[in-house]
Design a protein around this motif. Structure first.
Motif, PDB file in Angstrom:
ATOM      1  N   ALA A  69      67.388  56.839  -9.384  1.00  0.00           N
ATOM      2  CA  ALA A  69      66.075  57.461  -9.611  1.00  0.00           C
ATOM      3  C   ALA A  69      65.018  56.725  -8.799  1.00  0.00           C
ATOM      4  CB  ALA A  69      65.713  57.437 -11.095  1.00  0.00           C
ATOM      5  N   ASP A  70      64.231  57.492  -8.047  1.00  0.00           N
ATOM      6  CA  ASP A  70      63.123  56.938  -7.256  1.00  0.00           C
ATOM      7  C   ASP A  70      63.583  55.808  -6.340  1.00  0.00           C
ATOM      8  OD1 ASP A  70      61.322  58.684  -8.519  1.00  0.00           O
ATOM      9  OD2 ASP A  70      61.072  57.291 -10.192  1.00  0.00           O
ATOM     10  N   GLY A  71      64.755  55.965  -5.752  1.00  0.00           N
ATOM     11  CA  GLY A  71      65.240  54.982  -4.800  1.00  0.00           C
ATOM     12  C   GLY A  71      65.792  53.715  -5.420  1.00  0.00           C
ATOM     13  N   VAL A  72      65.971  53.703  -6.755  1.00  0.00           N
ATOM     14  CA  VAL A  72      66.495  52.517  -7.442  1.00  0.00           C
ATOM     15  C   VAL A  72      67.752  52.928  -8.214  1.00  0.00           C
ATOM     16  CG1 VAL A  72      66.084  50.744  -9.175  1.00  0.00           C
ATOM     17  CG2 VAL A  72      64.238  51.441  -7.628  1.00  0.00           C
ATOM     18  N   TRP A  73      68.800  52.182  -8.008  1.00  0.00           N
ATOM     19  CA  TRP A  73      70.032  52.380  -8.782  1.00  0.00           C
ATOM     20  C   TRP A  73      70.024  51.394  -9.944  1.00  0.00           C
ATOM     21  CZ3 TRP A  73      75.321  49.873  -7.412  1.00  0.00           C
ATOM     22  CH2 TRP A  73      76.250  50.187  -8.410  1.00  0.00           C
ATOM     23  N   THR A  74      70.034  51.944 -11.167  1.00  0.00           N
ATOM     24  CA  THR A  74      70.066  51.113 -12.368  1.00  0.00           C
ATOM     25  C   THR A  74      71.476  51.119 -12.939  1.00  0.00           C
ATOM     26  OG1 THR A  74      67.752  51.665 -12.872  1.00  0.00           O
ATOM     27  CG2 THR A  74      69.101  50.745 -14.662  1.00  0.00           C
ATOM     28  N   GLU A 113      74.930  42.785 -18.325  1.00  0.00           N
ATOM     29  CA  GLU A 113      73.486  42.909 -18.142  1.00  0.00           C
ATOM     30  C   GLU A 113      73.189  44.012 -17.123  1.00  0.00           C
ATOM     31  OE1 GLU A 113      71.889  39.154 -17.007  1.00  0.00           O
ATOM     32  OE2 GLU A 113      72.381  38.168 -18.910  1.00  0.00           O
ATOM     33  N   ALA A 114      72.068  44.691 -17.324  1.00  0.00           N
ATOM     34  CA  ALA A 114      71.661  45.741 -16.381  1.00  0.00           C
ATOM     35  C   ALA A 114      71.352  45.127 -15.024  1.00  0.00           C
ATOM     36  CB  ALA A 114      70.449  46.487 -16.918  1.00  0.00           C
ATOM     37  N   ASN A 115      71.601  45.896 -13.989  1.00  0.00           N
ATOM     38  CA  ASN A 115      71.271  45.447 -12.638  1.00  0.00           C
ATOM     39  C   ASN A 115      70.481  46.537 -11.931  1.00  0.00           C
ATOM     40  OD1 ASN A 115      71.354  43.597 -10.447  1.00  0.00           O
ATOM     41  ND2 ASN A 115      72.923  44.843  -9.461  1.00  0.00           N
ATOM     42  N   TYR A 116      69.574  46.109 -11.049  1.00  0.00           N
ATOM     43  CA  TYR A 116      68.691  47.042 -10.358  1.00  0.00           C
ATOM     44  C   TYR A 116      68.816  46.829  -8.864  1.00  0.00           C
ATOM     45  CZ  TYR A 116      66.829  47.151 -15.086  1.00  0.00           C
ATOM     46  OH  TYR A 116      66.708  47.241 -16.455  1.00  0.00           O
ATOM     47  N   GLU A 128      62.836  38.900 -10.704  1.00  0.00           N
ATOM     48  CA  GLU A 128      62.403  38.911  -9.301  1.00  0.00           C
ATOM     49  C   GLU A 128      62.685  40.257  -8.628  1.00  0.00           C
ATOM     50  OE1 GLU A 128      60.623  36.640  -8.359  1.00  0.00           O
ATOM     51  OE2 GLU A 128      61.188  34.741  -9.273  1.00  0.00           O
ATOM     52  N   PHE A 129      62.232  41.351  -9.242  1.00  0.00           N
ATOM     53  CA  PHE A 129      62.509  42.677  -8.694  1.00  0.00           C
ATOM     54  C   PHE A 129      61.899  42.871  -7.307  1.00  0.00           C
ATOM     55  CE2 PHE A 129      62.503  43.514 -13.396  1.00  0.00           C
ATOM     56  CZ  PHE A 129      63.879  43.631 -13.503  1.00  0.00           C
ATOM     57  N   GLY A 130      60.696  42.363  -7.107  1.00  0.00           N
ATOM     58  CA  GLY A 130      60.048  42.520  -5.801  1.00  0.00           C
ATOM     59  C   GLY A 130      60.811  41.818  -4.698  1.00  0.00           C
ATOM     60  N   LEU A 131      61.220  40.583  -4.938  1.00  0.00           N
ATOM     61  CA  LEU A 131      61.959  39.830  -3.927  1.00  0.00           C
ATOM     62  C   LEU A 131      63.342  40.436  -3.696  1.00  0.00           C
ATOM     63  CD1 LEU A 131      61.027  36.149  -4.909  1.00  0.00           C
ATOM     64  CD2 LEU A 131      60.196  37.492  -2.955  1.00  0.00           C
ATOM     65  N   ARG A 132      63.915  40.961  -4.729  1.00  0.00           N
ATOM     66  CA  ARG A 132      65.216  41.618  -4.551  1.00  0.00           C
ATOM     67  C   ARG A 132      65.076  42.862  -3.687  1.00  0.00           C
ATOM     68  NH1 ARG A 132      68.926  42.248  -9.811  1.00  0.00           N
ATOM     69  NH2 ARG A 132      67.070  42.154 -11.101  1.00  0.00           N
ATOM     70  N   ALA A 133      64.014  43.647  -3.911  1.00  0.00           N
ATOM     71  CA  ALA A 133      63.782  44.851  -3.104  1.00  0.00           C
ATOM     72  C   ALA A 133      63.613  44.490  -1.629  1.00  0.00           C
ATOM     73  CB  ALA A 133      62.562  45.604  -3.619  1.00  0.00           C
ATOM     74  N   LYS A 134      62.875  43.396  -1.358  1.00  0.00           N
ATOM     75  CA  LYS A 134      62.708  42.952   0.028  1.00  0.00           C
ATOM     76  C   LYS A 134      64.050  42.521   0.612  1.00  0.00           C
ATOM     77  CE  LYS A 134      57.902  41.377  -0.418  1.00  0.00           C
ATOM     78  NZ  LYS A 134      56.986  40.205  -0.369  1.00  0.00           N
ATOM     79  N   GLY A 135      64.867  41.890  -0.212  1.00  0.00           N
ATOM     80  CA  GLY A 135      66.180  41.460   0.251  1.00  0.00           C
ATOM     81  C   GLY A 135      67.069  42.631   0.627  1.00  0.00           C
TER      82      GLY A 135
END
Length: 409
Positions: free
Chosen positions: A262-267, A277-280, A377-384
């Protein structure tokens, strides 16, 4: 009743219609129809309860006099103890009709309740997958109490022809299930298996190579991989590229529902995650385009209503053969998990911090850090993930196959 009641064969043949009791065995009688058909029956009252037990054995001479007397004698033993023999007969019949599949359903109910030990959602998921994929097709319809050690081992060895890793997992799960059935918990759940039918089953039976695998794909190998994927079926091509882009575990990705994107994120939900644990996973443009589907599942099975979990190993072999053709030399074999190691091995050089890379791989934090540091650290993960996609797109472009693989240019 007459002397014909001595029940010798000739006297039975001469009996006329009516009911004749056996003078030697209480409760046993023969009923003769007007057409001359002779049927063995048993009728006796249980003294303690007053319940009347009435059963039919079959016809004479298909069932002989000795057969009928032996049958009735066994019934009398229970009646004289004040027991209804039909109860034991029903239990025995239930035991015989208790298939491996039915017993496994009871086993999984107990595992989900966590009566003795609470299992992780991923462990429960793996148990279901191993049974559905490997055990049920071969042994599911077999009677549990008639299951033999040779049948279990034959099924495991047949699985080893396709994958020794899966054969080991199958053997381990089958042994765990049968041990539960033959133990106290199984008896409490109503499963009457007196002993483990295959105690020699071993989850480490087949050698699957070194445990500490260090294989990862370098840039040249990634280029050959992308070239090899051009001629692969679209579903498999999507799968291999998304495995690289997400650095995900094979079953977690291939078992995903489309609604998880959803919205470019796989949950990844916790019940399907290995660590519970959930992963994003934030997808870049390439990942978003590959994740688009009108199906219920991200990778829908072409044969059944469910995810596409089969055929990936054969596809991997096809891709590897093409890689060697493009390379012009032998390329060391690789496994699906090596694609995760490929991401981890290149992460630092493209600017991804070690801790962020571990979060992107959905590795659980250990020790005090795992207890106190709850920042995801969702933001840093997205950049990664964005940096990792750019790195892979550059390799596909250098290999000259970016457009064929729908990579953004």
């Amino acid at each position: 009743m007459g002397k014909a009641q001595n029940f010798n064969p000739s006297s039975l043949d001469m009996l006329r219609s009516g009911r004749r009791s056996d003078p030697l065995v209480a409760g046993l009688c023969v009923i003769v129809s007007t057409a001359g058909k002779k049927t063995w029956t048993y009728r006796r009252r249980i003294a303690k309860s007053g319940v009347i037990v009435q059963l039919t054995l079959g016809t004479y001479p298909a069932n002989t006099i000795p057969d009928a007397r032996e049958w009735a004698t066994g019934l009398n033993a229970a009646v004289e103890r004040g027991e209804d023999p039909r109860v034991a007969m029903r239990i025995e019949e239930a035991r015989k009709t208790q298939t491996v599949a039915k017993a496994h359903a009871i086993y999984m109910e107990a595992m989900r309740r966590g009566d003795r030990k609470v299992l992780k959602p991923r462990t429960l998921y793996d148990k279901d997958v191993i049974f559905t994929r490997d055990i049920d097709p071969r042994l599911g319809k077999r009677s549990l109490i008639e299951l033999t050690e040779n049948e279990c081992w034959d099924a495991v060895y047949d699985k080893a022809k396709a994958s020794k890793v899966r054969a080991n997992k199958m053997a381990g799960e089958l042994s765990c299930f049968l041990r539960w059935c033959s133990g106290r918990e199984g008896r409490m759940a109503g499963i009457e298996l007196t002993a483990h039918p295959a105690p020699t089953l071993n989850s480490n039976w087949f050698c699957t190579g070194p445990k500490a695998n260090k294989r990862f794909l370098n840039e040249d190998e990634l280029g050959w991989l992308f070239q090899a994927l051009v001629d692969e079926e679209r579903s498999y091509r999507r799968g291999f590229i998304l495995l690289l882009l997400t650095a995900a575990r094979r079953n977690e990705l291939f078992g995903a529902r489309a609604s998880e994107m959803a919205d470019g994120v796989w949950t990844l939900p916790p019940e399907r995650s290995k660590n519970g644990e959930a992963n994003y996973v934030a997808l870049g443009p390439w990942g978003r385009s590959l994740a688009q589907t009108n199906q219920k599942w991200l990778f829908a099975s072409p044969r059944i209503d469910g995810p596409h979990l089969f055929g990936w190993f054969k596809a991997r072999d096809r891709v590897h053969s093409r890689m060697e053709r493009f390379a012009g030399m032998e390329v060391p074999r690789w496994h699906f998990h090596d694609l995760r190691r490929t991401f981890r091995s290149h992460a630092r050089r493209i600017g991804i911090d070690r801790d962020i890379a571990e979060l992107m791989l959905n590795h659980k934090r250990k020790g005090l850090e795992g207890i106190y540091d709850r920042n995801m650290e969702f933001g840093l993960r997205a950049k990664g993930f964005a940096a990792w996609e750019e790195f892979l797109v550059a390799i596909a472009s250098k290999a000259g196959v970016a457009s064929e693989l729908d990579a953004p240019l």
